[in-house]
Design a protein around this motif. Structure first.
Motif, PDB file in Angstrom:
ATOM      1  N   PRO A  47     -30.680 -14.248  70.483  1.00 32.55           N
ATOM      2  CA  PRO A  47     -31.454 -15.407  70.021  1.00 32.55           C
ATOM      3  C   PRO A  47     -30.925 -15.977  68.699  1.00 32.55           C
ATOM      4  O   PRO A  47     -30.904 -17.196  68.506  1.00 32.55           O
ATOM      5  CB  PRO A  47     -32.876 -14.847  69.866  1.00 32.55           C
ATOM      6  N   GLY A  48     -30.477 -15.104  67.802  1.00 31.43           N
ATOM      7  CA  GLY A  48     -29.895 -15.574  66.543  1.00 31.43           C
ATOM      8  C   GLY A  48     -28.631 -16.374  66.769  1.00 31.43           C
ATOM      9  O   GLY A  48     -28.366 -17.356  66.067  1.00 31.43           O
ATOM     10  N   GLU A  49     -27.820 -15.959  67.735  1.00 33.87           N
ATOM     11  CA  GLU A  49     -26.603 -16.707  68.042  1.00 33.87           C
ATOM     12  C   GLU A  49     -26.931 -18.075  68.641  1.00 33.87           C
ATOM     13  O   GLU A  49     -26.255 -19.060  68.351  1.00 33.87           O
ATOM     14  CB  GLU A  49     -25.711 -15.906  68.985  1.00 33.87           C
ATOM     15  N   ASP A  84     -29.605 -19.830  67.951  1.00 34.37           N
ATOM     16  CA  ASP A  84     -30.028 -20.625  66.798  1.00 34.37           C
ATOM     17  C   ASP A  84     -28.825 -21.110  65.991  1.00 34.37           C
ATOM     18  O   ASP A  84     -28.765 -22.268  65.578  1.00 34.37           O
ATOM     19  CB  ASP A  84     -30.953 -19.811  65.879  1.00 34.37           C
ATOM     20  N   TYR A  85     -27.867 -20.209  65.750  1.00 32.74           N
ATOM     21  CA  TYR A  85     -26.695 -20.591  64.974  1.00 32.74           C
ATOM     22  C   TYR A  85     -25.856 -21.621  65.737  1.00 32.74           C
ATOM     23  O   TYR A  85     -25.306 -22.554  65.140  1.00 32.74           O
ATOM     24  CB  TYR A  85     -25.853 -19.364  64.608  1.00 32.74           C
ATOM     25  N   SER A 129     -24.127 -14.143  64.130  1.00 34.35           N
ATOM     26  CA  SER A 129     -25.080 -14.941  63.365  1.00 34.35           C
ATOM     27  C   SER A 129     -25.973 -14.099  62.461  1.00 34.35           C
ATOM     28  O   SER A 129     -26.711 -14.629  61.651  1.00 34.35           O
ATOM     29  CB  SER A 129     -25.973 -15.713  64.339  1.00 34.35           C
ATOM     30  N   ARG A 153     -26.962 -23.929  67.712  1.00 33.49           N
ATOM     31  CA  ARG A 153     -27.644 -25.215  67.497  1.00 33.49           C
ATOM     32  C   ARG A 153     -27.324 -25.763  66.103  1.00 33.49           C
ATOM     33  O   ARG A 153     -27.122 -26.965  65.929  1.00 33.49           O
ATOM     34  CB  ARG A 153     -29.151 -25.049  67.670  1.00 33.49           C
ATOM     35  N   PHE A 154     -27.300 -24.869  65.120  1.00 32.64           N
ATOM     36  CA  PHE A 154     -26.944 -25.245  63.753  1.00 32.64           C
ATOM     37  C   PHE A 154     -25.524 -25.825  63.709  1.00 32.64           C
ATOM     38  O   PHE A 154     -25.283 -26.856  63.079  1.00 32.64           O
ATOM     39  CB  PHE A 154     -27.076 -24.006  62.861  1.00 32.64           C
ATOM     40  N   GLN A 172     -23.517 -23.276  73.061  1.00 36.22           N
ATOM     41  CA  GLN A 172     -24.204 -24.565  73.122  1.00 36.22           C
ATOM     42  C   GLN A 172     -24.323 -25.052  74.563  1.00 36.22           C
ATOM     43  O   GLN A 172     -25.364 -25.569  74.974  1.00 36.22           O
ATOM     44  CB  GLN A 172     -23.441 -25.624  72.304  1.00 36.22           C
ATOM     45  N   ASP A 184     -28.456 -15.456  56.898  1.00 40.70           N
ATOM     46  CA  ASP A 184     -29.674 -16.157  56.500  1.00 40.70           C
ATOM     47  C   ASP A 184     -29.394 -17.316  55.543  1.00 40.70           C
ATOM     48  O   ASP A 184     -30.085 -17.506  54.554  1.00 40.70           O
ATOM     49  CB  ASP A 184     -30.646 -15.156  55.862  1.00 40.70           C
ATOM     50  N   ASP A 209     -30.755 -22.425  56.113  1.00 36.23           N
ATOM     51  CA  ASP A 209     -31.639 -23.332  55.377  1.00 36.23           C
ATOM     52  C   ASP A 209     -31.044 -23.782  54.045  1.00 36.23           C
ATOM     53  O   ASP A 209     -31.451 -24.794  53.505  1.00 36.23           O
ATOM     54  CB  ASP A 209     -32.991 -22.662  55.115  1.00 36.23           C
ATOM     55  N   TRP A 228     -18.848 -20.953  69.739  1.00 36.60           N
ATOM     56  CA  TRP A 228     -20.153 -21.598  69.564  1.00 36.60           C
ATOM     57  C   TRP A 228     -20.363 -22.722  70.561  1.00 36.60           C
ATOM     58  O   TRP A 228     -21.496 -22.978  70.981  1.00 36.60           O
ATOM     59  CB  TRP A 228     -20.340 -22.043  68.116  1.00 36.60           C
TER      60      TRP A 228
END
Length: 190
Positions: free
Chosen positions: A76-78, A80-81, A30, A83-84, A60, A34, A37, A56
């Motif tokens: 943490p970035g993974e 977040d990704y 992830s 969830r995305f 999840q 950036d 968004d 992923w």
């Protein structure tokens, strides 16, 4: 028109996989892109999609447990990704694949359908990969931005990112950024 943004991680010698079939030098998938968004859809090839969906989905389902693929818990970035990915429509470019576990997944049958997707209203589209899909869409003139994270490593034997490129194409360098661990982010316009 929506932009198609390709993001790939590669070694200095242009490899996206080592001889064992994976990029063991990538610590987090992830990192560095950036784009969450900026985009509201993801596009992948059929060869990459099943592993992407499984990776992923595992995060999840169990965001604090070690991943089978890496033996380590997700960053943490993974998380977040992951969830995305759960809320973002995904499109798979495939002439034959017809089913996926994620209900937000649809299938595109050809380059004309990718071009039509770019014409639909919405934010930009993130082209996650794989290499054959990225190169075919670059060759077709459909990629608007190419984001490469270059890892400070010579892999030698392995799968090259641009092996399937059929023709020469000049790119415009838009941004260079030095990242942690000697990595470099390069952003090109098509």
């Amino acid at each position: 028109m929506r932009k198609l943004i390709a993001g790939m991680q590669t070694s200095i010698d242009g490899k996206i996989e080592g001889p064992d079939g994976y990029a063991d030098w990538v610590e987090a998938w992830s990192d560095h892109y950036d784009v969450m968004d900026r985009v509201d859809a993801c596009l992948l090839g059929a060869g990459m999609y099943p592993g992407y969906e499984a990776y992923w989905s595992a995060i999840q389902t169990a965001p604090h447990e070690a991943l089978a693929a890496t033996g380590k818990p997700p960053t943490p970035g993974e998380v977040d990704y992951a969830r995305f990915t759960a809320r973002t429509p995904h499109y798979v470019l495939s002439s034959s694949m017809a089913s996926a576990l994620w209900p937000t997944t649809s299938f595109l049958r050809g380059l004309d359908e990718v071009a039509a997707l770019k014409q639909q209203p919405g934010k930009d589209i993130y082209l996650v990969g794989g290499a054959r899909t990225v190169t075919s869409l670059i060759d077709a003139g459909l990629v608007d931005e190419l984001r490469l994270t270059i890892h400070p490593l010579l892999v030698g034997e392995g799968k090259p990112l641009f092996a399937g490129t059929e023709r020469r194409r000049g790119l415009e360098l838009r941004k260079v950024e030095q990242l942690d661990g000697g990595q470099v982010s390069l952003i090109y316009g098509g």
